[in-house]
Design a protein around this motif. Structure first.
Motif, mmCIF file in Angstrom:
data_model
loop_
_atom_site.group_PDB
_atom_site.id
_atom_site.type_symbol
_atom_site.label_atom_id
_atom_site.label_comp_id
_atom_site.label_asym_id
_atom_site.label_seq_id
_atom_site.Cartn_x
_atom_site.Cartn_y
_atom_site.Cartn_z
ATOM 1 N N GLU A 1 0.808 -1.207 0.082
ATOM 2 C CA GLU A 1 -0.131 -0.067 0.293
ATOM 3 C C GLU A 1 0.919 1.259 -0.129
ATOM 4 O O GLU A 1 0.656 2.183 0.962
ATOM 5 C CB GLU A 1 -0.916 0.103 1.143
ATOM 6 C CG GLU A 1 -2.067 -1.084 0.967
ATOM 7 C CD GLU A 1 -2.929 -1.073 2.072
ATOM 8 O OE1 GLU A 1 -2.897 -0.469 3.076
ATOM 9 O OE2 GLU A 1 -3.947 -1.976 1.925
ATOM 10 N N GLY A 2 1.940 1.602 -0.756
ATOM 11 C CA GLY A 2 2.847 2.449 -1.307
ATOM 12 C C GLY A 2 3.653 2.734 0.036
ATOM 13 O O GLY A 2 4.474 3.674 -0.222
ATOM 14 N N LYS A 3 4.027 1.965 0.854
ATOM 15 C CA LYS A 3 5.089 2.033 1.559
ATOM 16 C C LYS A 3 5.935 0.793 1.769
ATOM 17 O O LYS A 3 5.310 -0.321 1.721
ATOM 18 C CB LYS A 3 4.769 2.649 2.801
ATOM 19 C CG LYS A 3 3.702 1.885 3.618
ATOM 20 C CD LYS A 3 3.388 2.769 5.042
ATOM 21 C CE LYS A 3 2.817 1.885 5.829
ATOM 22 N NZ LYS A 3 2.121 2.441 7.285
ATOM 23 N N ILE A 4 7.132 1.006 2.364
ATOM 24 C CA ILE A 4 7.965 -0.271 2.587
ATOM 25 C C ILE A 4 7.507 -0.715 4.119
ATOM 26 O O ILE A 4 7.676 0.087 5.298
ATOM 27 C CB ILE A 4 9.530 -0.129 2.631
ATOM 28 C CG1 ILE A 4 9.856 0.285 1.173
ATOM 29 C CG2 ILE A 4 10.212 -1.210 3.198
ATOM 30 C CD1 ILE A 4 11.251 0.762 0.946
#
Length: 104
Positions: free
Chosen positions: A44-47
């Motif tokens: 969801e867009g992050k590490i």
């Protein structure tokens, strides 16, 4: 016998054991090796970082589709990894044991 490994990961020991036991009871696998490891991945867009349980499932190629479908059904992840690795060589004794378990 055409043996394969199927690799997947789980978020915790409880879910890994539950699914592996079900796969064993359905005779879709003969064995599973489980190991905890650190994981880093995009979500969801992050590490994200955390622990996962890596599971190596051992079976025969004729069980592949049923095993894949069962993992999709039982897996707690929204997007599980279900990776098949075809084995080029397997010792005869292990291959015979696999055949007895899966087909015997």
């Amino acid at each position: 016998m055409e043996a394969i490994f199927v690799y997947t990961t789980f978020p915790d020991w409880e879910s890994a054991r539950k699914v592996v036991r079900e796969l064993l009871e359905r005779k879709l696998i003969v064995c599973a090796n489980m190991r905890e490891h650190e994981a880093m991945y995009w979500w969801e867009g992050k590490i994200e970082e955390g622990k996962e349980i890596g599971v190596l499932l051992k079976t025969e190629v004729s069980r592949w589709k049923a095993l894949r479908d069962a993992l999709r059904e039982l897996h707690p992840y929204e997007v599980p990894l279900i990776a098949r690795v075809d084995l080029d060589k397997l010792n005869r004794e292990y291959s015979e044991w696999m055949a007895r378990v899966l087909f015997g």
